[in-house]
Design an enzyme around this catalytic site. Structure first.
Site, PDB file in Angstrom:
ATOM      1  N   ASP A   1       0.987  -1.158   0.071  1.00  0.00           N
ATOM      2  CA  ASP A   1      -0.107  -0.181  -0.151  1.00  0.00           C
ATOM      3  C   ASP A   1       0.958   1.166   0.077  1.00  0.00           C
ATOM      4  OD1 ASP A   1      -2.610   1.027   0.094  1.00  0.00           O
ATOM      5  OD2 ASP A   1      -2.563   1.600   2.203  1.00  0.00           O
TER       6      ASP A   1
ATOM      7  N   ARG B   1      -7.418  -4.827   1.771  1.00  0.00           N
ATOM      8  CA  ARG B   1      -8.022  -6.016   2.266  1.00  0.00           C
ATOM      9  C   ARG B   1      -9.065  -6.322   1.014  1.00  0.00           C
ATOM     10  NH1 ARG B   1      -8.531  -4.923   8.536  1.00  0.00           N
ATOM     11  NH2 ARG B   1      -6.519  -5.794   9.373  1.00  0.00           N
TER      12      ARG B   1
ATOM     13  N   ASP C   1      -1.926  -9.415   9.087  1.00  0.00           N
ATOM     14  CA  ASP C   1      -1.108  -8.450   9.085  1.00  0.00           C
ATOM     15  C   ASP C   1       0.344  -8.526   8.864  1.00  0.00           C
ATOM     16  OD1 ASP C   1      -3.613  -7.045   9.471  1.00  0.00           O
ATOM     17  OD2 ASP C   1      -3.274  -6.283  11.595  1.00  0.00           O
TER      18      ASP C   1
ATOM     19  N   ASP D   1       2.717  -7.337  10.073  1.00  0.00           N
ATOM     20  CA  ASP D   1       3.610  -7.306  11.500  1.00  0.00           C
ATOM     21  C   ASP D   1       3.438  -8.562  12.152  1.00  0.00           C
ATOM     22  OD1 ASP D   1       3.631  -4.551  10.666  1.00  0.00           O
ATOM     23  OD2 ASP D   1       2.092  -4.025  12.150  1.00  0.00           O
TER      24      ASP D   1
ATOM     25  N   ARG E   1       2.890  -7.262  23.498  1.00  0.00           N
ATOM     26  CA  ARG E   1       1.601  -6.324  23.505  1.00  0.00           C
ATOM     27  C   ARG E   1       0.484  -7.239  24.264  1.00  0.00           C
ATOM     28  NH1 ARG E   1      -1.192  -4.987  17.836  1.00  0.00           N
ATOM     29  NH2 ARG E   1      -2.898  -4.490  19.341  1.00  0.00           N
TER      30      ARG E   1
ATOM     31  N   GLU F   1     -13.027  -0.549  11.534  1.00  0.00           N
ATOM     32  CA  GLU F   1     -13.582  -1.367  10.279  1.00  0.00           C
ATOM     33  C   GLU F   1     -13.518  -2.809  10.231  1.00  0.00           C
ATOM     34  OE1 GLU F   1      -9.482  -1.407  10.005  1.00  0.00           O
ATOM     35  OE2 GLU F   1     -10.584   0.272  10.221  1.00  0.00           O
ATOM     36  N   ASP F   2     -12.633  -3.257  11.023  1.00  0.00           N
ATOM     37  CA  ASP F   2     -12.340  -4.708  10.951  1.00  0.00           C
ATOM     38  C   ASP F   2     -13.493  -5.083  11.876  1.00  0.00           C
ATOM     39  OD1 ASP F   2     -11.171  -3.488  13.212  1.00  0.00           O
ATOM     40  OD2 ASP F   2      -9.738  -4.717  13.552  1.00  0.00           O
TER      41      ASP F   2
ATOM     42  N   ARG G   1       4.808  -3.427  17.461  1.00  0.00           N
ATOM     43  CA  ARG G   1       5.954  -2.797  16.833  1.00  0.00           C
ATOM     44  C   ARG G   1       6.522  -2.089  17.779  1.00  0.00           C
ATOM     45  NH1 ARG G   1       4.750  -1.908  10.514  1.00  0.00           N
ATOM     46  NH2 ARG G   1       6.598  -0.377  10.878  1.00  0.00           N
TER      47      ARG G   1
ATOM     48  N   HIS H   1       0.802   1.601  15.182  1.00  0.00           N
ATOM     49  CA  HIS H   1      -0.242   0.878  15.218  1.00  0.00           C
ATOM     50  C   HIS H   1      -1.482   1.763  14.734  1.00  0.00           C
ATOM     51  CE1 HIS H   1       1.686  -2.879  16.516  1.00  0.00           C
ATOM     52  NE2 HIS H   1       2.384  -2.106  17.511  1.00  0.00           N
TER      53      HIS H   1
END
Length: 409
Positions: free
Chosen positions: A45, A81, A97, A99, A131, A182-183, A211, A216
Site C-alpha cells: 500500500d 484488504r 497483518d 507485522d 503487546r 472497520e475490522d 511494533r 499501530h
C-alpha cells in the site's frame, strides 16, 4: 499457478512493514498445510521502506502461488484488504497483518475445523508478542460458539478464517470510510449473518506483534474516529438484532470497548471543549440504544459513567473519574431484604441524579485484588439475623447489653 482452487487465500495488506514482513511471510511458508493448498495475495500500500520489493522477491522464490499488487497509499487497511478479497480464489480467506505471524499448524487446524463444523468463521487462538491480546474467548475449543453467551463478541479483529462464499454471497467488504473499527464492523457482520463461528483454542494460531516503533493504526488518529466506529457498530447490531436481551448482550461490546475509553480518567486532562464535544457525540447513541437490560450487564463504574453521559451530567462524570484516577477502591455495602450489593462511588445515595440501582453489583466485579460476585437471593430469616447482629453491635458501642436470645428469629 495451480488450476484448482486453493483451500486458503492469505491476504496480506502491507505498509512500511519491514523488517516484520520477513517473519510474517516465513510463517506462511512454514505452514503444515501443503503449499499447493494455499495462495498469497499481497498488497503493498505505497510503502517506501522496501516492503514492495521484498514481497516481489519472496513471490519469485516461494513454492506458494503468490500475487503481489503495488498501489498508491490508500490511507488505511480496508482498501488493501478489499483488493485482496477481489483477487482471492481460495475456499477460505485469512487476513494476515504484515507485522504478525502464524503458528505452524494454524491454517491446517482452522481449515479442518471449518470443514468439519460447516461454519463460516473460524477463530484461532491469538497471543500477544510485546503487546496484550484478548484471552477470555480461548478457554476451550468449540465447533459452534454461541454469539450471545460466549466471549467471541469481544474479539472482532479481522485476523480470522472467513469462508469466501459468505463474503461473495453477501458482497461483504471493509468500510473504507472508517479509519478505525472497520475490522469490528466486518467481523460482527460475519458473525451475525454467517453460518456459525468455530473456535480453535488448543493451539496458538496467531501471534499479534507489538511494533517497537509504535506504528499501530489503532493507536493513532482523532477521538472523532472512535465515535464513527461506535455509531457504525451499534447501527449494524440494531439492523440485525431486534430490541431485547440479545441486542443488549451485543451492545455491551461497542459501549464498553469503543465508547467508554473516551470517558476514562484521561478526560480530566482534556479541555472543556473536547469534553463537551464527546458528550455531544455520545448522547445520541445512548438515547437510541440504552436500556435497563444493557445497564445490568455492565460493571458499576461503567454503568455510572454512561448514565452521567445519558443525563448530560458532565459534573458528576468528572467526580467519578477523579475517584477512579485517585485509585480509590469503592466500599461494598449490602442493603435491603434481598441483600443487594452496592459499590459506594461518588454521589451514592445523595440524590444527585444517579439512582441507587446504578450502584448495584449485577455482574462480577474486581476491586483491587478482591473479586466481588453478584449476591444470591437472601431469605427473610437471614435478613432479620443480619439486622439483629447490627443492632447488637450498635448497642455494644453505646455501652449497652442486648441478650442474643431476645433477637433469635
Amino acid at each position: 499457478m495451480s488450476s484448482s482452487a486453493p483451500d486458503v487465500t492469505v491476504i496480506i495488506g502491507a505498509y512500511q512493514a519491514m523488517p516484520y514482513l520477513i517473519r510474517c511471510l516465513e510463517s506462511v511458508e512454514a505452514q503444515t498445510l501443503p503449499a499447493e493448498r494455499m495462495e498469497i495475495v499481497a498488497i503493498d500500500d505505497g510503502s517506501t521502506d522496501g516492503t514492495g520489493e521484498y514481497l516481489e522477491e519472496f513471490a519469485a522464490r516461494t513454492a506458494i502461488d503468490m500475487r503481489v499488487v503495488r498501489q498508491e497509499n490508500s490511507g488505511g487497511p480496508s482498501g488493501p484488504r478489499n483488493r485482496g478479497i477481489g483477487l482471492a480464489r481460495g475456499r477460505y480467506v485469512f487476513f494476515l497483518d504484515a507485522d504478525d505471524y502464524f503458528g505452524e499448524e494454524a491454517l491446517e487446524r482452522m481449515v479442518a475445523m471449518g470443514d468439519r463444523a460447516g461454519t463460516d468463521v473460524v477463530l484461532g487462538k491469538v497471543v500477544g508478542v510485546n503487546r496484550g491480546a484478548a484471552k477470555s474467548m480461548w478457554k476451550q475449543t468449540v465447533e459452534r460458539a454461541d454469539l450471545y453467551t460466549s466471549n467471541i463478541k469481544f474479539t472482532l479483529s479481522a485476523q480470522k478464517l472467513f469462508r469466501r462464499e459468505l463474503l461473495v454471497r453477501l458482497g461483504m467488504t471493509f468500510d473504507e470510510n472508517l479509519r478505525t473499527g472497520e475490522d469490528a464492523l466486518f467481523t460482527m457482520e460475519a458473525y451475525l449473518r454467517g453460518n456459525g463461528v468455530s473456535v480453535v483454542a488448543d493451539y496458538t494460531c496467531y501471534y499479534l506483534v507489538g511494533r517497537d516503533d509504535g506504528k499501530h493504526v489503532t493507536k493513532s488518529g482523532s477521538y472523532l474516529l472512535r465515535f464513527d466506529s461506535a455509531r457504525a457498530l451499534t447501527a449494524l447490531i440494531a439492523a440485525h438484532v431486534p430490541p431485547g436481551p440479545k441486542r443488549d448482550v451485543l451492545m455491551v461490546r461497542p459501549f464498553v470497548i469503543t465508547l467508554l475509553p473516551q470517558f476514562g480518567p484521561a478526560l480530566l486532562r482534556q479541555s472543556d471543549e473536547v469534553r463537551k464535544k464527546k458528550m455531544e457525540l455520545a448522547a445520541p447513541l445512548l438515547e437510541a440504544y440504552w436500556s435497563p437490560g444493557l445497564a445490568r450487564r455492565l460493571k458499576v463504574h461503567e454503568r455510572l459513567r454512561l448514565l452521567c453521559i445519558s443525563n448530560g451530567r458532565l459534573d458528576l462524570l468528572l467526580d467519578i473519574l477523579r475517584f477512579m484516577s485517585d485509585k480509590k477502591e469503592p466500599r461494598a455495602v449490602r442493603k435491603g431484604l434481598r441483600g443487594r450489593l452496592y459499590l459506594v462511588y461518588p454521589h451514592f445515595k445523595e440524590g444527585a441524579g444517579l439512582p441507587l440501582s446504578a450502584y448495584e453489583v449485577t455482574v462480577p466485579e474486581r476491586i483491587g485484588r478482591k473479586r466481588i460476585d453478584v449476591p444470591g437471593p437472601q431469605s427473610v430469616t437471614a435478613f432479620l439475623r443480619r439486622l439483629a447482629g447490627k443492632a447488637r453491635r450498635t448497642a455494644r458501642s453505646a455501652g449497652l447489653h442486648m441478650p442474643r436470645r431476645a433477637h433469635k428469629v
